[in-house]
Scaffold this motif. Structure first.
Motif, mmCIF file in Angstrom:
data_model
loop_
_atom_site.group_PDB
_atom_site.id
_atom_site.type_symbol
_atom_site.label_atom_id
_atom_site.label_comp_id
_atom_site.label_asym_id
_atom_site.label_seq_id
_atom_site.Cartn_x
_atom_site.Cartn_y
_atom_site.Cartn_z
ATOM 1 N N LEU A 141 18.393 4.034 6.425
ATOM 2 C CA LEU A 141 18.878 3.756 7.789
ATOM 3 C C LEU A 141 19.697 2.430 7.715
ATOM 4 C CD1 LEU A 141 16.166 5.007 10.192
ATOM 5 C CD2 LEU A 141 18.146 6.372 9.397
ATOM 6 N N LEU A 142 19.603 1.673 6.506
ATOM 7 C CA LEU A 142 20.096 0.470 6.640
ATOM 8 C C LEU A 142 21.285 0.578 5.799
ATOM 9 C CD1 LEU A 142 16.608 -1.461 5.352
ATOM 10 C CD2 LEU A 142 17.714 -1.300 7.714
ATOM 11 N N ASP A 143 22.175 -0.529 5.849
ATOM 12 C CA ASP A 143 23.309 -0.454 4.882
ATOM 13 C C ASP A 143 22.839 -0.698 3.469
ATOM 14 O OD1 ASP A 143 23.727 -3.534 4.051
ATOM 15 O OD2 ASP A 143 23.818 -3.367 6.310
ATOM 16 N N ALA A 144 23.986 -0.564 2.408
ATOM 17 C CA ALA A 144 23.636 -0.592 0.845
ATOM 18 C C ALA A 144 23.365 -1.804 0.603
ATOM 19 C CB ALA A 144 24.721 -0.035 0.011
ATOM 20 N N ARG A 145 23.841 -2.746 1.185
ATOM 21 C CA ARG A 145 23.553 -4.084 0.737
ATOM 22 C C ARG A 145 22.464 -4.620 1.124
ATOM 23 N NH1 ARG A 145 23.873 -9.394 2.252
ATOM 24 N NH2 ARG A 145 23.970 -8.858 4.755
ATOM 25 N N THR A 146 21.696 -4.352 2.435
ATOM 26 C CA THR A 146 20.336 -4.652 2.921
ATOM 27 C C THR A 146 19.369 -3.818 1.900
ATOM 28 O OG1 THR A 146 21.124 -4.911 5.222
ATOM 29 C CG2 THR A 146 18.627 -4.633 4.621
ATOM 30 N N GLN A 147 19.550 -2.694 1.583
ATOM 31 C CA GLN A 147 18.617 -1.965 0.850
ATOM 32 C C GLN A 147 18.528 -2.664 -0.557
ATOM 33 O OE1 GLN A 147 19.054 2.357 0.308
ATOM 34 N NE2 GLN A 147 20.478 2.331 2.101
ATOM 35 N N ASP A 148 19.665 -3.047 -1.176
ATOM 36 C CA ASP A 148 19.767 -3.945 -2.355
ATOM 37 C C ASP A 148 18.881 -5.227 -2.465
ATOM 38 O OD1 ASP A 148 21.189 -2.012 -3.673
ATOM 39 O OD2 ASP A 148 23.050 -2.904 -3.566
ATOM 40 N N LYS A 149 18.754 -5.690 -1.096
ATOM 41 C CA LYS A 149 18.272 -7.001 -1.353
ATOM 42 C C LYS A 149 16.604 -6.781 -0.874
ATOM 43 C CE LYS A 149 19.864 -10.314 1.593
ATOM 44 N NZ LYS A 149 20.484 -10.995 2.789
ATOM 45 N N ILE A 150 15.895 -5.555 -0.740
ATOM 46 C CA ILE A 150 14.570 -5.470 -0.585
ATOM 47 C C ILE A 150 14.175 -4.481 -1.738
ATOM 48 C CG2 ILE A 150 12.817 -4.593 0.863
ATOM 49 C CD1 ILE A 150 14.941 -5.380 3.268
ATOM 50 N N GLU A 151 13.024 -4.973 -2.239
ATOM 51 C CA GLU A 151 12.189 -4.277 -3.306
ATOM 52 C C GLU A 151 10.700 -4.097 -3.106
ATOM 53 O OE1 GLU A 151 12.310 -3.752 -8.004
ATOM 54 O OE2 GLU A 151 13.517 -4.958 -7.167
ATOM 55 N N VAL A 152 10.432 -2.957 -2.864
ATOM 56 C CA VAL A 152 8.775 -2.662 -2.586
ATOM 57 C C VAL A 152 8.267 -2.124 -3.814
ATOM 58 C CG1 VAL A 152 7.406 -1.089 -1.188
ATOM 59 C CG2 VAL A 152 9.561 -2.151 -0.223
ATOM 60 N N ILE A 153 7.131 -3.035 -4.142
ATOM 61 C CA ILE A 153 6.344 -2.613 -5.427
ATOM 62 C C ILE A 153 5.028 -2.511 -5.215
ATOM 63 C CG2 ILE A 153 6.258 -3.480 -7.931
ATOM 64 C CD1 ILE A 153 8.516 -5.486 -7.509
ATOM 65 N N GLY A 154 4.211 -1.697 -5.811
ATOM 66 C CA GLY A 154 2.791 -1.476 -5.658
ATOM 67 C C GLY A 154 2.085 -2.671 -6.346
ATOM 68 N N PRO B 23 0.754 -1.243 -0.104
ATOM 69 C CA PRO B 23 0.076 -0.062 -0.179
ATOM 70 C C PRO B 23 0.769 1.046 0.014
ATOM 71 C CG PRO B 23 -0.079 -1.157 2.131
ATOM 72 C CD PRO B 23 0.695 -1.991 1.178
ATOM 73 N N THR B 24 0.331 2.409 -0.400
ATOM 74 C CA THR B 24 0.872 3.710 -0.398
ATOM 75 C C THR B 24 1.755 4.069 0.642
ATOM 76 O OG1 THR B 24 -0.455 4.521 -2.312
ATOM 77 C CG2 THR B 24 0.921 5.964 -1.095
ATOM 78 N N SER B 25 0.893 3.839 1.881
ATOM 79 C CA SER B 25 1.492 4.073 3.167
ATOM 80 C C SER B 25 2.681 3.503 3.536
ATOM 81 C CB SER B 25 0.388 3.830 4.417
ATOM 82 O OG SER B 25 -0.153 2.591 4.193
ATOM 83 N N PHE B 26 2.892 2.033 2.916
ATOM 84 C CA PHE B 26 3.956 1.226 3.431
ATOM 85 C C PHE B 26 5.087 1.705 2.732
ATOM 86 C CE2 PHE B 26 7.044 -2.171 2.553
ATOM 87 C CZ PHE B 26 6.937 -2.894 4.096
ATOM 88 N N ARG B 27 4.896 2.250 1.368
ATOM 89 C CA ARG B 27 5.996 2.721 0.338
ATOM 90 C C ARG B 27 6.507 3.895 0.748
ATOM 91 N NH1 ARG B 27 2.007 1.085 -3.547
ATOM 92 N NH2 ARG B 27 1.949 3.199 -4.552
ATOM 93 N N ILE B 28 5.678 4.683 1.364
ATOM 94 C CA ILE B 28 6.142 5.857 1.960
ATOM 95 C C ILE B 28 6.965 5.694 3.345
ATOM 96 C CG2 ILE B 28 5.460 8.109 3.104
ATOM 97 C CD1 ILE B 28 3.096 7.969 1.266
ATOM 98 N N ILE B 29 6.527 4.755 3.996
ATOM 99 C CA ILE B 29 7.188 4.663 5.364
ATOM 100 C C ILE B 29 8.766 3.895 4.841
ATOM 101 C CG2 ILE B 29 7.570 3.248 7.242
ATOM 102 C CD1 ILE B 29 4.523 3.632 7.563
ATOM 103 N N TRP B 30 8.572 3.135 3.794
ATOM 104 C CA TRP B 30 9.907 2.264 3.389
ATOM 105 C C TRP B 30 10.964 3.294 2.832
ATOM 106 C CZ3 TRP B 30 13.251 -1.405 3.834
ATOM 107 C CH2 TRP B 30 14.057 -1.358 2.881
ATOM 108 N N GLY B 31 10.284 4.398 1.974
ATOM 109 C CA GLY B 31 11.223 5.577 1.552
ATOM 110 C C GLY B 31 11.842 6.392 2.462
ATOM 111 N N LEU B 32 11.354 6.353 3.690
ATOM 112 C CA LEU B 32 11.945 7.099 4.817
ATOM 113 C C LEU B 32 12.759 6.313 5.604
ATOM 114 C CD1 LEU B 32 8.650 8.969 6.132
ATOM 115 C CD2 LEU B 32 10.674 10.012 4.850
ATOM 116 N N VAL B 33 12.843 5.038 5.809
ATOM 117 C CA VAL B 33 13.404 4.365 6.739
ATOM 118 C C VAL B 33 14.625 3.634 5.892
ATOM 119 C CG1 VAL B 33 11.740 4.078 8.229
ATOM 120 C CG2 VAL B 33 12.034 2.353 6.463
ATOM 121 N N LYS B 34 14.548 3.435 4.578
ATOM 122 C CA LYS B 34 15.609 2.451 3.933
ATOM 123 C C LYS B 34 16.688 3.051 4.068
ATOM 124 C CE LYS B 34 15.008 3.929 -0.696
ATOM 125 N NZ LYS B 34 14.659 3.568 -2.200
#
Length: 342
Positions: A243-256, A230-241
């Motif tokens: 804070l994670l290291d680059a490798r962890t960011q690369d491992k997670i992809e959020v799609i609608g 949902p849009t709310s989750f994607r907004i939150i993810w955009g704010l907190v990602k």
């Protein structure tokens, strides 16, 4: 000098770009993620095993090379920290009877459970990695607790992780001829996820499971594709990602909701569930995949049994040798019991 030595092992960034011409895909990916090649990492795994075997007995039926590699990566190749993590896991496995959970635990409510808590492995991606699918929006704890409880649900998850480590991942790697298949692709379908999913009992069970995976089953996931977010989750993810290291960011992809193209980039249509744009119509609970092919499964189980038998023979011989060196009165053989008497 120390930095240069570590750089030669790939443990820190070198001052100049590394020429990867002629490198294998595995080496390139490994260096990109961890700043070591596969050969360098193998040497560190061997060192970790040697350090552990000074203090504990490692059952190779579970603690094979790839398993130790996961723990080493989970602690960013710090051998001391990885050693501590392995030792804690050995104690947890012993205290909870994990080594025999595949044989000892009968989750007879599995069919009902999967109707309310849909999750499981379903075929493989284009590189042969097992694909795990979970639909947290369908979880209904009020219905779940009518025929099972929290402890049995968590135990079922542990049993599934053991099946992945001992059967599913080795089968996929054997079939693909690629060690990358020891990790999985995870699809988390957020359709139906609401406030109740991230609060209350659902949060409790998910929290327990995530903590167990983090502590005792590290580095099983190669990539997470979170779809129908949902849009709310994607907004939150955009704010907190960030804070994670680059490798962890690369491992997670959020799609609608427009996820089909991305899923098909990772997974062939013939290996993807029909509701996600693929051609497979089996149920998620049926867990179709190469791990069900008789020849592949037989080869994996035979290899597992061979490692287990080798360990038991070695352990038995070690005990016999220890007993042979001790006299019947508890003194080391060949010494005089009164030797130290005045």
């Amino acid at each position: 000098a120390l930095t240069k030595g570590m750089a030669s092992l790939g443990l820190v960034d070198e001052p100049e770009a590394v020429d990867m011409t002629g490198w294998s895909v595995e080496d390139t990916e490994c260096y990109h993620d961890w700043k070591v090649t596969i050969a360098q990492e193998d040497a560190l795994v061997d060192q970790l095993r040697a350090e552990l075997e000074l203090e504990v007995t490692l059952d190779p039926a579970f603690w094979d090379h790839e398993q130790l590699r996961r723990f080493l990566r989970a602690r960013k190749h710090n051998i001391l920290k990885a050693k501590i993590m392995v030792e804690k896991t050995i104690a947890w496995r012993k205290d909870n009877g994990i080594d025999t959970i595949l044989e000892d635990f009968d989750f007879h409510e599995r069919e009902q459970f999967h109707e309310i808590y849909p999750e499981g492995f379903f075929c493989t991606d284009k590189f042969g990695r097992p694909v795990y699918v979970q639909r947290p929006g369908d979880i209904d704890c009020d219905k779940l607790w009518k025929f099972t409880d929290l402890e049995r649900s968590v135990k079922h998850h542990i049993q599934q992780q053991e099946r992945f480590v001992k059967i599913i991942a080795p089968s996929a790697a054997l079939k693909a001829g690629d060690r990358r298949a020891f990790q999985s692709i995870v699809i988390i379908d957020m359709d139906g996820v609401g406030v109740s999913t991230v609060t209350g009992e659902v949060r409790t069970i998910m929290g327990r499971i995530m903590q167990i995976d983090q502590d005792y089953y590290p580095e099983l996931m190669h990539k997470a594709l979170i779809i129908n977010a949902p849009t709310s989750f994607r907004i939150i993810w955009g704010l907190v990602k960030h804070l994670l290291d680059a490798r962890t960011q690369d491992k997670i992809e959020v799609i609608g909701s427009g996820y089909e193209e991305e899923l098909l980039r990772w997974i062939d249509a013939d290996n993807l569930m029909v509701q996600y744009g693929g051609n497979r119509r089996e149920r998620l609970i049926d867990a179709p995949g190469v791990w069900n092919e008789p020849e592949v499964r037989r080869a994996v189980l035979e290899k597992y049994a061979e490692r287990k038998a080798t360990f038991e023979r070695f352990y038995s011989c070690s005990i016999e040798a220890s007993l042979d060196s001790v006299g019947t009165d508890g003194f080391v053989a060949g010494t005089d019991a009164d030797e130290s008497s005045p």
